[in-house]
Design an enzyme around this catalytic site. Structure first.
Site, mmCIF file in Angstrom:
data_model
loop_
_atom_site.group_PDB
_atom_site.id
_atom_site.type_symbol
_atom_site.label_atom_id
_atom_site.label_comp_id
_atom_site.label_asym_id
_atom_site.label_seq_id
_atom_site.Cartn_x
_atom_site.Cartn_y
_atom_site.Cartn_z
ATOM 1 N N ASP A 162 6.460 -0.007 11.630
ATOM 2 C CA ASP A 162 5.995 -1.235 12.279
ATOM 3 C C ASP A 162 7.172 -2.205 12.411
ATOM 4 O OD1 ASP A 162 3.969 -2.777 13.459
ATOM 5 O OD2 ASP A 162 3.607 -3.875 11.600
ATOM 6 N N ASP A 187 18.308 0.977 3.743
ATOM 7 C CA ASP A 187 18.298 1.051 5.201
ATOM 8 C C ASP A 187 18.130 2.517 5.592
ATOM 9 O OD1 ASP A 187 18.797 1.059 7.907
ATOM 10 O OD2 ASP A 187 20.657 -0.089 7.785
ATOM 11 N N ASP A 194 12.469 -0.486 2.818
ATOM 12 C CA ASP A 194 12.851 -1.714 3.522
ATOM 13 C C ASP A 194 14.081 -2.302 2.858
ATOM 14 O OD1 ASP A 194 10.845 -3.790 5.455
ATOM 15 O OD2 ASP A 194 12.846 -4.401 4.791
ATOM 16 N N LYS A 244 6.119 1.237 16.519
ATOM 17 C CA LYS A 244 5.896 0.082 17.399
ATOM 18 C C LYS A 244 7.100 -0.108 18.307
ATOM 19 C CE LYS A 244 6.046 -4.174 15.647
ATOM 20 N NZ LYS A 244 5.527 -5.290 14.849
ATOM 21 N N TRP A 262 0.828 -2.328 5.563
ATOM 22 C CA TRP A 262 0.593 -0.936 5.954
ATOM 23 C C TRP A 262 0.583 -0.021 4.724
ATOM 24 C CZ3 TRP A 262 2.615 1.320 11.158
ATOM 25 C CH2 TRP A 262 2.054 0.589 12.215
ATOM 26 N N GLY A 307 4.142 -5.161 3.074
ATOM 27 C CA GLY A 307 3.369 -4.113 2.416
ATOM 28 C C GLY A 307 1.956 -3.915 2.915
#
Length: 251
Positions: free
Chosen positions: A106, A83, A67, A146, A50, A48
């Site tokens: 991320d 998901d 998540d 990322k 971000w 958490g």
């Protein structure tokens, strides 16, 4: 303290759930990702860090974290356990947010220690995040993901560049020196009915403030130089922005 660094210690002191919070702060400072009132979706958001930064930056906006892992409650943040590759999860997010101004990812794979495999899995996650962003983003929206440096990253960047005004690749200072991670920041989601290189025939409906002819393609504005009102001309699209495009005459 072996294995600890200044950002880890800083996160503990300032109440952030992960050192990664500083990466997002630095990415925002580089590219001005957030505005007050924005809607933000964070993919793979646990634990958490971000979400905390996004919530601080958008104020009264909407922040949703997704998540498979449970995310402990955060004030002003909604979390969805699921998901994002699952259609049902995406539908829940779309129903909650509508269109997002910013989509973040991320996500990183479970590390095996074999770099080529870890890099390939990282690229797969980044592509999944990119495809999800295309479904969620509002026109002009931004996307951050990322990925580990390596094979096929350039191909992902090219695909992103086709969908956004521009794409920047960077490594924030908060990334560890030994890390191979990079962040791809895509600004200005394009939802135009035309793409650079398209050739089409348009009818000039008026003149713009700079003197260019103005044509419409499915309600989308295309500026055509050296064209008069009422003229039908063949054009080639040269540059596409979120709300308009520039063309050159091709006749």
């Amino acid at each position: 303290m072996a294995g600890k660094d200044e950002y880890y210690n800083k996160a503990k002191q300032q109440g952030y759930r992960s050192r990664a919070a500083y990466k997002l702060q630095q990415l925002d400072e580089m590219e001005d990702l957030f505005s007050h009132g924005d809607s933000v979706v964070d993919l793979g958001a646990a634990p958490g860090g971000w979400l905390q930064v996004a919530s601080e930056r958008v104020g009264t906006g909407t922040v949703v974290g997704v998540d498979l892992q449970r995310i402990d409650d955060l004030d002003g943040v909604e979390t969805i356990k699921g998901d994002m590759t699952n259609e049902r999860t995406r539908e829940r997010v779309i129903k909650r947010v509508g269109e997002a101004d910013v989509v973040l990812s991320d996500m990183a794979p479970n590390m095996t220690g074999e770099y080529s495999l870890d890099q390939a899995r990282s690229l797969h996650l980044a592509r999944q995040a990119f495809e999800t962003a295309l479904e969620l983003l509002a026109p002009g929206g931004d996307f951050v993901t990322k990925v580990f440096e390596g094979r096929d990253v350039d191909a992902l960047r090219e695909d992103m560049e086709a969908e956004f005004e521009y794409v920047r690749t960077t490594s924030p200072k908060a990334s560890r020196d030994e890390s191979s991670e990079i962040y791809m920041i895509a600004k200005g989601f394009l939802t135009a009915p035309v793409e650079a290189g398209d050739r089409l025939t348009v009818e000039v409906e008026g003149r713009g403030s700079e003197g260019d002819g103005v044509a419409k393609v499915e309600g989308f504005t295309v500026f055509v130089p050296d064209a008069e009102e009422g003229e039908r001309v063949e054009v080639e699209i040269e540059d596409v922005k979120p709300n308009f495009a520039f063309a050159k005459r091709a006749d």
